[in-house]
Design an enzyme around this catalytic site. Structure first.
Site, PDB file in Angstrom:
ATOM      1  CD  GLU A 193      -3.489  -2.754   7.262  1.00 27.44           C
ATOM      2  OE1 GLU A 193      -2.354  -2.947   6.815  1.00 27.44           O
ATOM      3  OE2 GLU A 193      -4.153  -1.735   7.020  1.00 27.44           O
TER       4      GLU A 193
ATOM      5  CB  SER B 111       5.192  -2.179  12.013  1.00 25.98           C
ATOM      6  OG  SER B 111       4.812  -0.832  12.261  1.00 25.98           O
TER       7      SER B 111
ATOM      8  CG  ASN C 254      -1.655   1.274   1.442  1.00 23.32           C
ATOM      9  OD1 ASN C 254      -1.784   2.076   0.515  1.00 23.32           O
ATOM     10  ND2 ASN C 254      -2.165   1.479   2.647  1.00 23.32           N
TER      11      ASN C 254
ATOM     12  CD  GLU D 136      -2.794   5.393   6.798  1.00 25.48           C
ATOM     13  OE1 GLU D 136      -2.803   5.485   5.555  1.00 25.48           O
ATOM     14  OE2 GLU D 136      -1.827   4.918   7.434  1.00 25.48           O
TER      15      GLU D 136
ATOM     16  N   GLY E 167       2.591   1.933  10.764  1.00 25.88           N
ATOM     17  CA  GLY E 167       3.568   3.010  10.659  1.00 25.88           C
ATOM     18  C   GLY E 167       4.289   3.337  11.949  1.00 25.88           C
TER      19      GLY E 167
ATOM     20  CE  LYS F 160       0.435   3.474   4.816  1.00 24.15           C
ATOM     21  NZ  LYS F 160       0.216   3.578   6.241  1.00 24.15           N
TER      22      LYS F 160
ATOM     23  CG  HIS G 249      -5.716   1.765   5.181  1.00 22.16           C
ATOM     24  ND1 HIS G 249      -5.284   2.696   6.099  1.00 22.16           N
ATOM     25  CD2 HIS G 249      -4.681   0.918   4.980  1.00 22.16           C
ATOM     26  CE1 HIS G 249      -4.034   2.425   6.433  1.00 22.16           C
ATOM     27  NE2 HIS G 249      -3.647   1.348   5.770  1.00 22.16           N
TER      28      HIS G 249
HETATM   29  C1  PEP Z   1      -0.670   0.034   5.977  1.00 23.96           C
HETATM   30  O1  PEP Z   1      -0.706   1.215   5.696  1.00 23.96           O
HETATM   31  O2  PEP Z   1      -1.580  -0.722   5.586  1.00 23.96           O
HETATM   32  C2  PEP Z   1       0.448  -0.454   6.762  1.00 23.96           C
HETATM   33  C3  PEP Z   1       0.397  -1.680   7.210  1.00 23.96           C
HETATM   34  O3  PEP Z   1       1.505   0.413   6.973  1.00 23.96           O
HETATM   35  P1  PEP Z   1       2.944   0.053   7.596  1.00 23.96           P
HETATM   36  O4  PEP Z   1       3.406  -1.237   6.960  1.00 23.96           O
HETATM   37  O5  PEP Z   1       3.807   1.212   7.228  1.00 23.96           O
HETATM   38  O6  PEP Z   1       2.745  -0.113   9.054  1.00 23.96           O
END
Ligand code: PEP
Length: 242
Positions: A163, A201, A8, A97, A169, A10, A95
């Site tokens: 998630e 992460s 992803n 976010e 992040g 973003k 997601h």
């Molecule tokens: C994500 O944005 O779906 C995500 C898992 O980000 P990160 O791997 O940076 O934690």
């Protein structure tokens, strides 16, 4: 089933970022492994060019969000049909976010997933608890409620991404036992054919351990998917058929 390693991107990436995907393909000496699926979800501006450049090479391309409608007066939005037309095969919906920044409810996420399926896309439906919810012992309750509210009632193919919001992040990850507990729980609610990704992460250094957990069928990767070296490390750490 094949594992799925999804990136992803973003709100990152310009046309020149295609060089990272080229570098990733190059690391596999041109032949991507056939026992796992590799998906990149760039910003909407890059879906068409990435799909035309990389789909034939075996990299699947997806969107990061879609509108519930196929077309209409929705300035700035992108429909699932548009993503499919641009060459996408998947789209991320719900997601955290988007749930946080745009106030997306479970009902809206479900409608987006239904729009994706209607357009022939596989939705990746994201769920996950906040830090406060986990600390209060509510992680399974939260994930269960999100799944009940966000999943279309259909036999069509869909993918779930667990998630934890607090792991995205941050460099933090749940314990392996906690990941296993949630994935077993999601499996119990969705059936055996649904791919369940872990996201939050994931890095080359922890991917092998996380991806070896039963009912973890792949990863949704944010930051580490932007760099060919890191994404390659994660893809390489994944078991093939899971
Ligand atoms: C994500 O944005 O779906 C995500 C898992 O980000 P990160 O791997 O940076 O934690």
């Amino acid at each position: 089933m094949k594992s799925l390693i999804a990136g992803n991107w973003k709100m990152n990436g310009l046309t020149g970022s295609a060089s990272e995907v080229e570098a990733l393909i190059g690391k596999f000496s041109g032949a991507l492994p056939e026992d796992r699926d590799i998906l990149i979800c760039p910003p909407a501006t890059l879906v068409a060019t990435f799909a035309s450049s990389f789909s034939d090479e075996g990299v699947i391309i997806g969107g990061q969000d879609c509108h519930t409608n196929e077309s209409g007066a929705h300035t700035g939005d992108v429909s699932a049909a548009m993503l499919a037309d641009a060459g996408a095969a998947y789209v991320i919906v719900g997601h955290s976010e988007r749930r946080a920044d745009h106030g997306e409810s479970d009902a809206l996420v479900k409608a987006k997933a239904e729009a994706a399926l209607a357009a022939g896309l596989t939705p990746i439906i994201c769920v996950g608890e906040t830090k406060e919810q986990r600390e209060a012992g509510k992680a399974l309750d939260v994930v269960g409620a999100q799944l009940r509210g966000s999943l279309p009632q259909t036999e069509d193919e869909m993918t779930i991404a667990y998630e934890p919001v607090w792991a995205i992040g941050t460099g933090l990850t749940p314990t392996i036992a906690d990941i296993a507990e949630v994935h077993d729980f999601v499996r119990g609610m969705t059936g055996k054919d649904v791919r369940i990704l872990y996201g939050g992460s994931v890095k080359p250094g922890n991917a092998g351990e996380i991806l070896a957990v039963e009912n973890v069928n792949g990863a949704l990767v944010g930051g580490a998917s932007l760099k060919a070296e890191d994404f390659y490390g994660i893809i390489s750490a994944a078991p093939g058929n899971v």
